[in-house]
Motif scaffolding. Structure first.
Motif, PDB file in Angstrom:
ATOM      1  N   UNK B 706       0.844  -1.193   0.000  1.00 14.88           N
ATOM      2  CA  UNK B 706       0.000   0.000   0.000  1.00 14.88           C
ATOM      3  C   UNK B 706       0.886   1.253   0.000  1.00 14.88           C
ATOM      4  N   UNK B 707       0.424   2.348  -0.615  1.00 13.38           N
ATOM      5  CA  UNK B 707       1.264   3.557  -0.664  1.00 13.38           C
ATOM      6  C   UNK B 707       1.479   4.139   0.738  1.00 13.38           C
ATOM      7  N   UNK B 708       2.668   4.717   0.948  1.00 12.14           N
ATOM      8  CA  UNK B 708       2.994   5.261   2.286  1.00 12.14           C
ATOM      9  C   UNK B 708       2.673   6.750   2.373  1.00 12.14           C
ATOM     10  N   UNK B 709       2.598   7.445   1.196  1.00 11.90           N
ATOM     11  CA  UNK B 709       2.454   8.898   1.221  1.00 11.90           C
ATOM     12  C   UNK B 709       1.102   9.303   0.640  1.00 11.90           C
ATOM     13  N   UNK B 710       0.599  10.487   1.068  1.00 11.79           N
ATOM     14  CA  UNK B 710      -0.751  10.872   0.624  1.00 11.79           C
ATOM     15  C   UNK B 710      -0.763  11.316  -0.841  1.00 11.79           C
ATOM     16  N   UNK B 711      -1.928  11.210  -1.483  1.00 16.76           N
ATOM     17  CA  UNK B 711      -2.052  11.649  -2.872  1.00 16.76           C
ATOM     18  C   UNK B 711      -2.357  13.142  -2.950  1.00 16.76           C
ATOM     19  N   UNK B 712      -2.154  13.696  -4.146  1.00 15.20           N
ATOM     20  CA  UNK B 712      -2.630  15.052  -4.429  1.00 15.20           C
ATOM     21  C   UNK B 712      -3.531  14.935  -5.648  1.00 15.20           C
ATOM     22  N   UNK B 713      -4.740  15.494  -5.573  1.00 14.51           N
ATOM     23  CA  UNK B 713      -5.686  15.349  -6.691  1.00 14.51           C
ATOM     24  C   UNK B 713      -5.870  16.681  -7.397  1.00 14.51           C
ATOM     25  N   UNK B 714      -5.989  16.642  -8.701  1.00 10.96           N
ATOM     26  CA  UNK B 714      -6.272  17.848  -9.499  1.00 10.96           C
ATOM     27  C   UNK B 714      -7.345  17.484 -10.522  1.00 10.96           C
ATOM     28  N   UNK B 715      -8.365  18.321 -10.639  1.00  9.47           N
ATOM     29  CA  UNK B 715      -9.344  18.137 -11.706  1.00  9.47           C
ATOM     30  C   UNK B 715      -8.913  18.967 -12.901  1.00  9.47           C
ATOM     31  N   UNK B 716      -9.145  18.435 -14.088  1.00 13.03           N
ATOM     32  CA  UNK B 716      -8.734  19.125 -15.310  1.00 13.03           C
ATOM     33  C   UNK B 716      -9.879  19.006 -16.308  1.00 13.03           C
ATOM     34  N   UNK B 717     -10.472  20.119 -16.682  1.00 19.53           N
ATOM     35  CA  UNK B 717     -11.574  20.072 -17.635  1.00 19.53           C
ATOM     36  C   UNK B 717     -11.041  20.350 -19.038  1.00 19.53           C
ATOM     37  N   UNK B 718     -11.278  19.403 -19.908  1.00 17.37           N
ATOM     38  CA  UNK B 718     -10.772  19.486 -21.275  1.00 17.37           C
ATOM     39  C   UNK B 718     -11.971  19.713 -22.194  1.00 17.37           C
ATOM     40  N   UNK B 762     -11.375  15.537 -16.054  1.00 19.22           N
ATOM     41  CA  UNK B 762     -10.562  14.385 -15.645  1.00 19.22           C
ATOM     42  C   UNK B 762     -10.106  14.605 -14.209  1.00 19.22           C
ATOM     43  N   UNK B 763     -10.103  13.538 -13.442  1.00 24.39           N
ATOM     44  CA  UNK B 763      -9.526  13.647 -12.090  1.00 24.39           C
ATOM     45  C   UNK B 763      -8.185  12.928 -12.104  1.00 24.39           C
ATOM     46  N   UNK B 782       1.360  19.685 -13.524  1.00 25.89           N
ATOM     47  CA  UNK B 782       0.064  19.820 -14.171  1.00 25.89           C
ATOM     48  C   UNK B 782       0.132  20.871 -15.287  1.00 25.89           C
ATOM     49  N   UNK B 783       0.828  21.972 -15.034  1.00 28.92           N
ATOM     50  CA  UNK B 783       0.944  23.036 -16.027  1.00 28.92           C
ATOM     51  C   UNK B 783       1.675  22.522 -17.264  1.00 28.92           C
ATOM     52  N   UNK B 784       2.726  21.761 -17.044  1.00 24.90           N
ATOM     53  CA  UNK B 784       3.482  21.208 -18.163  1.00 24.90           C
ATOM     54  C   UNK B 784       2.604  20.251 -18.958  1.00 24.90           C
ATOM     55  N   UNK B 785       1.831  19.438 -18.211  1.00 21.16           N
ATOM     56  CA  UNK B 785       0.918  18.486 -18.834  1.00 21.16           C
ATOM     57  C   UNK B 785      -0.069  19.212 -19.748  1.00 21.16           C
ATOM     58  N   UNK B 786      -0.651  20.294 -19.228  1.00 24.77           N
ATOM     59  CA  UNK B 786      -1.673  21.022 -19.985  1.00 24.77           C
ATOM     60  C   UNK B 786      -1.079  21.590 -21.267  1.00 24.77           C
ATOM     61  N   UNK B 787       0.096  22.131 -21.185  1.00 21.82           N
ATOM     62  CA  UNK B 787       0.654  22.749 -22.396  1.00 21.82           C
ATOM     63  C   UNK B 787       0.952  21.685 -23.449  1.00 21.82           C
ATOM     64  N   UNK B 788       1.415  20.509 -23.027  1.00 24.88           N
ATOM     65  CA  UNK B 788       1.680  19.457 -24.028  1.00 24.88           C
ATOM     66  C   UNK B 788       0.365  18.912 -24.578  1.00 24.88           C
ATOM     67  N   UNK B 789      -0.613  18.710 -23.677  1.00 29.19           N
ATOM     68  CA  UNK B 789      -1.894  18.119 -24.087  1.00 29.19           C
ATOM     69  C   UNK B 789      -2.576  18.994 -25.142  1.00 29.19           C
ATOM     70  N   UNK B 790      -2.628  20.291 -24.903  1.00 28.58           N
ATOM     71  CA  UNK B 790      -3.296  21.177 -25.850  1.00 28.58           C
ATOM     72  C   UNK B 790      -2.503  21.294 -27.144  1.00 28.58           C
ATOM     73  N   UNK B 791      -1.213  20.990 -27.068  1.00 29.38           N
ATOM     74  CA  UNK B 791      -0.411  21.030 -28.289  1.00 29.38           C
ATOM     75  C   UNK B 791      -0.589  19.748 -29.104  1.00 29.38           C
ATOM     76  N   UNK B 792      -0.832  18.607 -28.440  1.00 29.35           N
ATOM     77  CA  UNK B 792      -0.917  17.343 -29.167  1.00 29.35           C
ATOM     78  C   UNK B 792      -2.337  17.026 -29.617  1.00 29.35           C
TER      79      UNK B 792
END
Lengths: 349, 797
Positions: B706-718, B762-763, B782-792
């Motif tokens: 089981x994971x030892x550290x807590x998660x961080x969640x971000x919602x992203x509306x595409x 997306x969660x 997340x910011x890096x993800x968004x810039x690549x996603x909108x580019x691809x």
């Protein structure tokens, strides 16, 4: 002096006013509003207390003590009222609770009675140490007939009216081919049951062109008909109850010798032959119902799988699952099994 | 086989009740299915003596009779028969008697004269189909006596179900032998004395058996000067009791001996036999022959024919020919008594669908030496009933003489196989009583089987006999040890158990199991646009609805759906787990059988209206079930991809796992669904059960820490065009491979009214293995993800 006194009086006066207002508060929202009004950071108690620094030390001490006391009192009054309201809400909730409303149920599934009965039967035999084996439904003439000691043009073939695919292949008329297939691939000792669909060219009120059988067999050294009777008695007691009587009656099957029909005491009339004053419909008054065919595996069948009948012997039996299900559940009409009416299906789980 | 108790008693003195005999025969393996009372309908009919007969005052054709029926009063009975006369003894139905034809006799006035009963004809008593005038009873019958007793009518006839191995029990003699053995009674031999006259039959007719495999022995007698007519009452009544229609004295005699001794015989009109010869040979392919039922039969080279010098005269062992049968003008009779090859007879009878009493017995085998007795018995009866004279000698030919079967029985082995303590003496006595010749040999009994027991060919057959007579029901129950071989430890992966797991899932998922026939109609498959080539037709189907093996479960599931819709069950969640069939030339059975899991959803999603929304099941219900199946069986999640086309699904979605095809989901084409009376969309899945079972069997369940550290969640509306699939966006996110991304799920889907695009929320769950992630770290990823996603992808965020 008078200022301190006045202030203490004023502070203490909050108690009566707050208590009265709390008494009128009938919702958690109203209660919260009162809490803010009296006990909030900008509430009336805080407003009064903000005047404390302007007082003489003695007065300030008295007023401060009074303020703390009042704060505790108001807090307690608040909690008391909150409790009361919570109790009221709980009471109201319980009063309105309707245990009889329909639940938000997931869809109910069910297993077909044939599946249920097949499972129960196979479980009993698995407990006894039998394996469960399966095989093809389109069979060759060799596995379905010839290896089972039905020579070509033998009248015994008339006992099973056959649906053919080609001259040499057919829809298996029984699950007995699994005897041959299993004994071909596995050396004794072998004990197995083979459930599955079988087919006959027969369709009327009491015959379906497709139905289900379970074949069972045990081959080892020194297997006798007493072993057969023991296994079948155990099985029939497990399925129909310990009081069920089992009867062996000689019969004929090409692949067993000696062959027998096993009858059980009628499960409907408990073997009495009558229901009230009427003759029992199920056993027609005999007190017995046919349940399965069985016997000692014919030496020709053992020879067909290259086993020496002098060294090995075995027994085999075959039963119709629909028949067991009809007796077990009191189903009177064979056709119900294949119409798949959900009102029928929903009765089995 | 109908067994007359009276007839049986001619061979063995069984005096018990019919039920006692029935029970005992049943426990001997000769199951008695019913006890019939063939003459129950006339049990109240009594004999009466006609004292006087006078003409009816008002009617020329009626008589008024004074009849003594043994009572204090003489009855006055009006009778319409011309043959009634004073002095006759006649059957009388008294007031209140109901006859077999349903008529209840009442006191009535006939043309003004009171009639107190009815004088009966044979037809009224059910003895004959037609009769002229009243029946006359034999001399010696007392007025008032019940005619059933006076005529020794059968009280009980047993309907015995004779298994195919027991041809010897297809006769009264055979069943008498079993009765005698069972009750320890003596057995009488059949009466077969015949007095011979005149020339030798062999000089009139020559028998030729050019094909020895067809007919081991053929014997014939000649009866001269037979007067064809009705057979005597006793014979007709006896035949009637065992279900045989009386025809004429000669034919009735052959049927009588058939029922008595089990040997079929055929009577030819000797005058119609040409050339002085009888030859048994194979028919020519396509040869035509009219049997005595008037039907022209087309023969094959496997059929055996009886021919005279110029023409065929009988279909051997099955039915005689119309061209040589006994008729009213016949005088001289050629009586055939032969034995035919069982397989040849069976083939002919089956092909022509012509099972006669004769073919039934020849198929099962008749007593070859015993046939001589039967011939003599029948010839004697014909002479007796027709006034004819039996010529001297027998015309005969033997292709293969009877040879005795010599067997050995080891009583020790009998005890071992049966699990019974039988004595050697019991074995000897039983086999002797059944007609075997038994001699003691070393550790064994030397046994010669009697010629009527063609089923006794091996030691095991003798073991069955001693067990059967001792009583198989006396075998004790003993639970054996089931020994197992180490190599059998793979049973857990058996198809049976894996299928049980699939079924358990389906039940838990709220589906109801159906079982459909494995065959459907070609026209069903045409409707589903199934290709013709791989279909497996049934060669001899019961109906056009069941003439082809099903290549898919959908047709059967839709049939189940149709049946339910007809019953008003419109909301359905059904499944079936079964085999489907396709042609496979490489398979020894010519077929490939594959396991399939089929699911059908139609109508409302929820069975109960409250507290549920009223919505119809749709694709997401079906796909959800498929996803749930894989998840709950612990299998990896499969991929779902639109298929280009499918014969009966539209849309159709392929289910694949690691490139392997696992089946399809989709909506049944509306025109197909409508043909099965569906008013709403029908969603159907067919999954490869064999592949699922292979995955299940191969599955290894390993634990992940089981994971030892807590998660961080971000919602992203595409914001994406409608034709960009949700899975495309999710896969694009994964392909960017953001640091510490653990999970991406669709959290919300919203299409603003009138918009060409939709909002996919997306969660994303981020989690590091070795530390607690901070907001700034995740924001950066997340910011890096968004810039690549909108580019691809052509999407906005």
């Amino acid at each position: 002096m008078s200022g301190g006194h006045t202030l203490a009086t004023e502070i203490e006066g909050l108690v009566g006013e707050c208590e009265s207002l709390l008494g009128q508060a009938s919702s958690f929202e109203a209660l919260e509003a009162l809490r803010v009004e009296f006990l909030g950071r900008k509430g009336r108690l805080a407003a009064v207390m903000s005047r404390l620094p302007g007082l003489e030390p003695e007065e300030r001490r008295q007023a401060g003590a009074a303020a703390n006391k009042v704060k505790d009192t108001l807090g307690a009054l608040y909690l008391k009222r909150q409790d009361a309201l919570a109790r009221q809400a709980e009471t109201a909730m319980l009063a309105a609770f309707d245990a009889t409303l329909p639940g938000r149920a997931p869809a109910a599934g069910s297993l077909h009675p044939i599946t249920i009965v097949t499972g129960e039967i196979c479980t009993v035999f698995r407990e006894l140490g039998f394996d469960v084996v399966t095989g093809p439904e389109i069979e060759t003439d060799f596995y379905n007939f010839e290896a089972l000691n039905f020579p070509p043009e033998h009248p015994a073939r008339d006992m099973q009216d056959t649906l053919y695919i080609t001259d040499a292949t057919l829809l298996r008329t029984h699950t007995s081919p699994l005897q041959i297939r299993t004994l071909e691939s596995t050396a004794p000792p072998v004990a197995a049951v083979a459930p599955g669909k079988v087919y006959r060219r027969d369709s009327d009120l009491t015959h379906s062109p497709m139905f289900h059988q379970i074949e069972g067999f045990l081959v080892d050294r020194e297997v006798s008909m007493a072993d057969l009777r023991g296994v079948l008695t155990y099985f029939l007691h497990a399925i129909f109850g310990r009081d069920t009587r089992v009867r062996f009656r000689p019969s004929f099957f090409p692949f067993t010798e000696p062959s027998a029909e096993a009858d059980i005491s009628c499960v409907i009339c408990a073997g009495s032959g009558h229901a009230g004053t009427d003759t029992c419909r199920v056993c027609k008054g005999t007190g017995w119902v046919e349940i399965l065919g069985c016997g000692m595996i014919d030496p020709n069948v053992l020879a067909a799988v290259n086993l020496d009948p002098e060294e090995y012997s075995g027994f085999a039996f075959g039963l119709g699952v629909e028949r067991v299900a009809m007796l077990k559940y009191g189903i009177g009409d064979l056709r119900l099994f294949f119409e798949n009416d959900v009102r029928f299906l929903a009765q089995f789980a | 086989m109908l067994l007359s108790l009276n007839w049986l008693r001619e061979f063995t003195p069984f005096e018990g009740e019919a039920q006692v005999l029935a029970d005992r025969l049943t426990m001997l393996g000769l199951e008695v299915e019913d006890i019939k009372r063939p003459f129950d309908g006339i049990k109240d009919v009594v004999a009466g003596r006609v004292l006087t007969r006078e003409k009816h005052p008002e009617a020329d054709k009626l008589s008024v009779c004074a009849v003594d029926v043994g009572g204090p009063e003489v009855l006055r009975i009006v009778c319409g028969a011309a043959n009634v006369a004073a002095g006759q003894t006649v059957p009388v139905a008294l007031i209140g008697t109901t006859l077999p034809n349903g008529l209840t006799i009442k006191k009535s006035a006939i043309r003004g004269v009171e009639s107190c009963g009815m004088i009966c004809s044979e037809t009224e008593l059910g003895f004959a189909e037609k009769s002229s005038g009243i029946m006359l009873l034999p001399d010696g019958v007392r007025p008032g006596q019940k005619i059933a007793q006076a005529l020794s009518l059968d009280e009980a006839v047993l309907e015995v179900s004779v298994t195919p191995n027991r041809a010897d029990c297809l006769s009264h003699l055979g069943l008498a032998r079993e009765t005698a053995t069972a009750f320890g009674l003596p057995l009488a031999s059949p009466r077969a004395a015949v007095s011979e006259h005149g020339p030798d039959a062999g000089s009139l007719i020559r028998i030729e058996l050019p094909e020895p495999d067809l007919c081991p022995v053929y014997q014939a007698r000649v009866i001269h000067g037979a007067a064809i007519g009705e057979s005597p009452l006793w014979m007709r009544l006896r035949l009637l009791a065992v279900g045989v229609r009386a025809i004429s004295n000669v034919v009735d005699c052959t049927n009588y001996v058939l029922m008595e001794l089990g040997q079929p015989q055929h009577a030819f009109d000797l005058a119609l036999i040409e050339g002085g010869v009888i030859r048994v040979s194979r028919a020519a392919e396509g040869q035509r022959f009219t049997t005595l039922d008037g039907v022209e039969r087309v023969l094959t080279a496997s059929d055996a024919l009886i021919c005279d010098g110029v023409k065929p005269v009988a279909l051997a062992g099955v039915m005689g020919g119309a061209n040589s049968e006994i008729n009213d003008a016949s005088r001289d009779v050629l009586l055939e008594c032969a034995v035919f090859n069982p397989a040849v007879i069976r083939k002919t009878a089956r092909r022509l669908g012509l099972s006669s009493e004769a073919s039934y017995r020849f198929e099962r085998g008749v007593d070859q030496p015993g046939s001589l007795t039967a011939l003599n018995r029948c010839a004697g009866l014909i002479a007796e009933t027709s006034g004819g004279r039996v010529l001297t000698g027998i015309a005969s030919a033997t292709a293969s003489p009877w040879t005795e079967t010599k067997l050995s029985l080891r009583p020790k082995r009998a005890r071992r196989i049966l699990g019974l303590e039988l004595t050697d003496e019991f074995c000897r006595k039983t086999l002797t009583s059944l007609g075997c010749r038994v001699e003691a040999a070393k550790d064994a009994l030397a046994v010669a089987a009697p010629p009527y027991r063609l089923d006794l060919t091996r030691e095991i057959d003798l073991i069955e006999e001693v067990g059967r007579v001792y009583g198989l029901d006396r075998i004790p129950a003993k639970l054996p040890k089931v020994a197992k071989d180490l190599s059998t430890a793979t049973a857990a992966a058996s198809e049976f158990l894996l299928w049980a797991r699939l079924r358990a899932w389906a039940k838990g998922a709220g589906l109801r199991e159906t079982i459909g026939y494995s065959f459907v109609g070609d026209k069903d498959l045409d409707l589903f646009a199934v290709e013709s080539a791989p279909r497996i037709p049934v060669a001899n189907p019961l109906s056009e609805d069941q003439n082809v093996m099903r290549p898919a479960l959908a047709p059967g599931l839709l049939l189940a759906m149709k049946n339910n819709i007809a019953q008003g069950n419109a909301s359905l969640r059904l499944f079936e787990l079964a085999k489907v069939f396709a042609k496979d030339a490489a398979s020894p059975t010519t077929a490939r059988e594959s396991g399939r899991l089929g699911i059908v959803l139609t109508g409302e999603r929820f069975a109960a209206p409250w507290p549920n929304p009223r919505e119809d099941a749709d694709y997401l219900d079906l796909k959800g079930l498929a996803e749930h199946l894989f998840a709950s069986l612990g299998l990896p999640a499969p991929a779902f991809e639109r298929a280009a086309e499918h014969p009966w699904l539209s849309p159709c979605v392929n289910v694949t796992l690691a490139g392997r095809d696992l089946g399809q989901l989709g909506r049944i084409l509306p025109e197909v669904a409508r043909a099965y009376h569906a008013r709403k969309d029908v969603w159907c899945a067919e999954l490869d059960a064999d592949a699922l079972c292979a995955l299940l069997a191969a599955r290894r369940n390993a634990f992940a820490a089981l994971p030892k550290f807590p998660p961080v969640r971000r919602d992203l509306t595409v914001i994406a065009a409608q034709d960009i699939g949700a899975q495309t966006v999710i896969e694009a996110v994964w392909s960017i491979n953001p640091k510490d991304l653990e999970e991406v799920i669709l959290a919300d889907l919203f299409t603003p009214e009138g918009a060409a695009q939709r909002n996919l929320t997306l969660r994303l769950t981020y989690r590091a293995k070795d530390k607690t992630l901070t907001d700034p770290e995740v924001d950066k990823t997340q910011a890096a993800l968004i810039s690549i996603l909108t580019a691809t992808l052509p999407v906005r965020v």
